[in-house]
Write a protein that holds these residues in place. Structure first.
Motif, PDB file in Angstrom:
ATOM      1  N   PRO A  65      -6.434  -1.308   6.573  1.00  0.00           N
ATOM      2  CA  PRO A  65      -5.077  -1.808   6.289  1.00  0.00           C
ATOM      3  C   PRO A  65      -5.063  -3.075   5.452  1.00  0.00           C
ATOM      4  CG  PRO A  65      -5.654  -2.235   8.575  1.00  0.00           C
ATOM      5  CD  PRO A  65      -6.719  -1.331   8.021  1.00  0.00           C
ATOM      6  N   ILE A  66      -6.051  -3.962   5.631  1.00  0.00           N
ATOM      7  CA  ILE A  66      -6.100  -5.177   4.800  1.00  0.00           C
ATOM      8  C   ILE A  66      -6.282  -4.800   3.338  1.00  0.00           C
ATOM      9  CG2 ILE A  66      -7.416  -7.270   4.260  1.00  0.00           C
ATOM     10  CD1 ILE A  66      -8.026  -7.517   7.267  1.00  0.00           C
ATOM     11  N   SER A  67      -7.144  -3.827   3.080  1.00  0.00           N
ATOM     12  CA  SER A  67      -7.356  -3.402   1.695  1.00  0.00           C
ATOM     13  C   SER A  67      -6.120  -2.724   1.127  1.00  0.00           C
ATOM     14  CB  SER A  67      -8.565  -2.461   1.602  1.00  0.00           C
ATOM     15  OG  SER A  67      -8.280  -1.218   2.217  1.00  0.00           O
ATOM     16  N   ALA A  68      -5.421  -1.928   1.965  1.00  0.00           N
ATOM     17  CA  ALA A  68      -4.211  -1.255   1.494  1.00  0.00           C
ATOM     18  C   ALA A  68      -3.131  -2.258   1.110  1.00  0.00           C
ATOM     19  CB  ALA A  68      -3.692  -0.308   2.572  1.00  0.00           C
ATOM     20  N   LEU A  69      -3.060  -3.358   1.855  1.00  0.00           N
ATOM     21  CA  LEU A  69      -2.043  -4.373   1.606  1.00  0.00           C
ATOM     22  C   LEU A  69      -2.405  -5.306   0.455  1.00  0.00           C
ATOM     23  CD1 LEU A  69      -1.380  -5.203   5.355  1.00  0.00           C
ATOM     24  CD2 LEU A  69       0.333  -4.256   3.783  1.00  0.00           C
ATOM     25  N   ASP A 123      -5.590   6.070  -0.773  1.00  0.00           N
ATOM     26  CA  ASP A 123      -4.375   6.836  -0.477  1.00  0.00           C
ATOM     27  C   ASP A 123      -3.134   6.129  -1.023  1.00  0.00           C
ATOM     28  OD1 ASP A 123      -5.824   8.802   0.765  1.00  0.00           O
ATOM     29  OD2 ASP A 123      -5.488   8.055   2.794  1.00  0.00           O
ATOM     30  N   VAL A 124      -3.091   4.797  -0.927  1.00  0.00           N
ATOM     31  CA  VAL A 124      -1.974   4.030  -1.494  1.00  0.00           C
ATOM     32  C   VAL A 124      -1.903   4.254  -3.004  1.00  0.00           C
ATOM     33  CG1 VAL A 124      -1.160   1.687  -2.028  1.00  0.00           C
ATOM     34  CG2 VAL A 124      -1.872   2.261   0.292  1.00  0.00           C
ATOM     35  N   GLU A 125      -3.046   4.211  -3.646  1.00  0.00           N
ATOM     36  CA  GLU A 125      -3.085   4.349  -5.110  1.00  0.00           C
ATOM     37  C   GLU A 125      -2.723   5.755  -5.582  1.00  0.00           C
ATOM     38  OE1 GLU A 125      -6.249   0.882  -6.396  1.00  0.00           O
ATOM     39  OE2 GLU A 125      -6.977   2.942  -6.252  1.00  0.00           O
ATOM     40  N   HIS A 126      -2.936   6.753  -4.720  1.00  0.00           N
ATOM     41  CA  HIS A 126      -2.658   8.136  -5.117  1.00  0.00           C
ATOM     42  C   HIS A 126      -1.379   8.689  -4.500  1.00  0.00           C
ATOM     43  CE1 HIS A 126      -7.002   7.891  -6.107  1.00  0.00           C
ATOM     44  NE2 HIS A 126      -6.672   8.738  -7.066  1.00  0.00           N
ATOM     45  N   LYS A 182       3.533   5.519  -5.343  1.00  0.00           N
ATOM     46  CA  LYS A 182       2.162   5.057  -5.202  1.00  0.00           C
ATOM     47  C   LYS A 182       2.079   3.668  -5.811  1.00  0.00           C
ATOM     48  CE  LYS A 182       0.805   7.528  -9.422  1.00  0.00           C
ATOM     49  NZ  LYS A 182      -0.104   8.554 -10.004  1.00  0.00           N
ATOM     50  N   LEU A 183       1.042   2.922  -5.438  1.00  0.00           N
ATOM     51  CA  LEU A 183       0.870   1.564  -5.937  1.00  0.00           C
ATOM     52  C   LEU A 183      -0.570   1.370  -6.390  1.00  0.00           C
ATOM     53  CD1 LEU A 183       2.690  -0.608  -3.242  1.00  0.00           C
ATOM     54  CD2 LEU A 183       3.394  -0.315  -5.611  1.00  0.00           C
ATOM     55  N   ALA A 184      -0.730   0.840  -7.565  1.00  0.00           N
ATOM     56  CA  ALA A 184      -2.063   0.537  -8.066  1.00  0.00           C
ATOM     57  C   ALA A 184      -1.964  -0.645  -9.011  1.00  0.00           C
ATOM     58  CB  ALA A 184      -2.675   1.735  -8.792  1.00  0.00           C
ATOM     59  N   ILE A 185      -2.961  -1.501  -9.003  1.00  0.00           N
ATOM     60  CA  ILE A 185      -2.999  -2.651  -9.909  1.00  0.00           C
ATOM     61  C   ILE A 185      -3.527  -2.206 -11.265  1.00  0.00           C
ATOM     62  CG2 ILE A 185      -4.094  -4.887 -10.363  1.00  0.00           C
ATOM     63  CD1 ILE A 185      -4.059  -5.388  -7.356  1.00  0.00           C
ATOM     64  N   SER A 186      -2.805  -2.568 -12.307  1.00  0.00           N
ATOM     65  CA  SER A 186      -3.246  -2.238 -13.667  1.00  0.00           C
ATOM     66  C   SER A 186      -3.154  -3.501 -14.511  1.00  0.00           C
ATOM     67  CB  SER A 186      -2.360  -1.146 -14.266  1.00  0.00           C
ATOM     68  OG  SER A 186      -0.997  -1.546 -14.268  1.00  0.00           O
TER      69      SER A 186
END
Length: 335
Positions: free
Chosen positions: A215-219, A279-282, A329-333
């Motif tokens: 969860p820390i990584s997902a957040l 999973d967050v990123e996808h 979904k959320l991903a850093i770009s």
């Protein structure tokens, strides 16, 4: 032995391909492109060293009734997906069919055959209303801890990242003939398959890190290495793990690895994205209840304070709800 693989993804594909190559009778339960690819081309396995093998002496079906009763059913789904295969799953059951739970987090059967005041209790966080337990008899279940990492790179093709160990355990800690036979089959397929007298303890060792780092990584969108090297998140993970250890010990779990060593092991993995961050990123559903919500429930059952776990569960839960509401979904770009 006749094996049905329910969940023809990264881990299921790895297991099924290896078992078929070793001469076992393997049927994948699959859908859509995966179903078509497996039946057309077999299952291609890319090993850690780059060597490729194709298992062709297997089949894939969409309906479990087409597979019929099996000796062993390997559940390689995510925890929240298990309810979706009920009651069709029973089409795979014969009188002596084993169900091996190869799923992250605390399993629905945790309190079954566990001597003590909580024996037979249901975990609402992972099995609301006891639905899974009602469809899968505890007598069929073999527990397992999945250590390898692999990825489904395209339909019918799995690449092994690292590892080949699948620990097995009877729920009552016995060393039965059936678990010996299962272990031998996995070893013939090239896996390490030790039999544990304390499968719950083995599950907790893996869960101990997953309940904090995932969860820390997902957040934060940080890798394991980043979390462990940033002092504040390293301390947060340690506080969550300390709370979890207190909960586990009240349930009779013996933690045979120190907290510092468990964190160091996560750091040593390097710049790896946890499964929950992926999973967050996808835009996939998060395994939040099995990995974190179940521990919050155990804290309540054992009356153990767990403020850090509860706080992270709350904010990660809101993230999961927001992503689901927006089908996002959320991903850093790069900016």
């Amino acid at each position: 032995m006749k094996f049905a693989i329910v969940g023809a993804g990264a881990i299921g594909g790895y297991l099924g391909a290896r078992l078929a190559l070793a001469g076992e009778e393997v049927t994948f339960i699959a859908r859509n492109r995966n179903l078509a690819a497996i039946n057309a081309n077999g299952f291609r396995l890319i090993e850690e060293d780059g060597r490729e093998q194709v298992a062709r002496n297997l089949r894939a079906v969409q309906r479990m009734a087409e597979a019929g009763p099996q000796d062993v059913v390997l559940l390689t789904l995510k925890a929240h997906q298990v309810k979706d295969v009920l009651p069709e799953l029973r089409e795979l059951f014969g009188p002596h069919t084993l169900v091996v739970t190869m799923i992250n987090g605390l399993p629905w059967w945790y309190f079954h055959k566990l001597a003590g005041p909580y024996e037979g209790r249901s975990l609402e966080s992972v099995d609301p209303g006891g639905l899974i337990g009602a469809h899968i008899e505890a007598e069929r279940v073999i527990g397992s801890v999945v250590y390898p990492a692999s990825e489904l790179v395209e339909p019918g093709v799995v690449r092994v990242v690292e590892g080949n160990r699948f620990t097995l355990g009877e729920l009552d800690g016995s060393r039965s003939e059936r678990i010996e036979a299962l272990s031998q089959a996995l070893m013939r397929a090239g896996f390490k398959s030790p039999i544990s007298k304390d499968i719950r303890g083995e599950i907790w060792v893996k869960l101990w890190g997953n309940l904090s780092f995932n969860p820390i990584s997902a957040l934060t969108h940080a890798t394991l290495q980043d979390i462990c090297r940033f002092p504040a998140t390293r301390q947060l993970a340690a506080r969550m793990m300390t709370e979890a250890q207190a909960i586990g010990e009240k349930l009779g779990v013996e933690f045979k690895v120190s907290l510092d060593k468990r964190i160091a092991g996560a750091e040593a993995v390097g710049a790896h994205k946890t499964s929950m961050l992926q999973d967050v990123e996808h835009g996939r559903a998060l395994e939040l209840q099995a990995l974190v919500g179940s521990v919050v429930e155990l804290a309540q059952i054992t009356q153990t304070p767990a403020p850090n776990i509860e706080a992270i569960h709350a904010v990660a839960g809101l993230l999961a709800q927001t992503l689901a509401q927006h089908a996002g979904k959320l991903a850093i770009s790069p900016a």
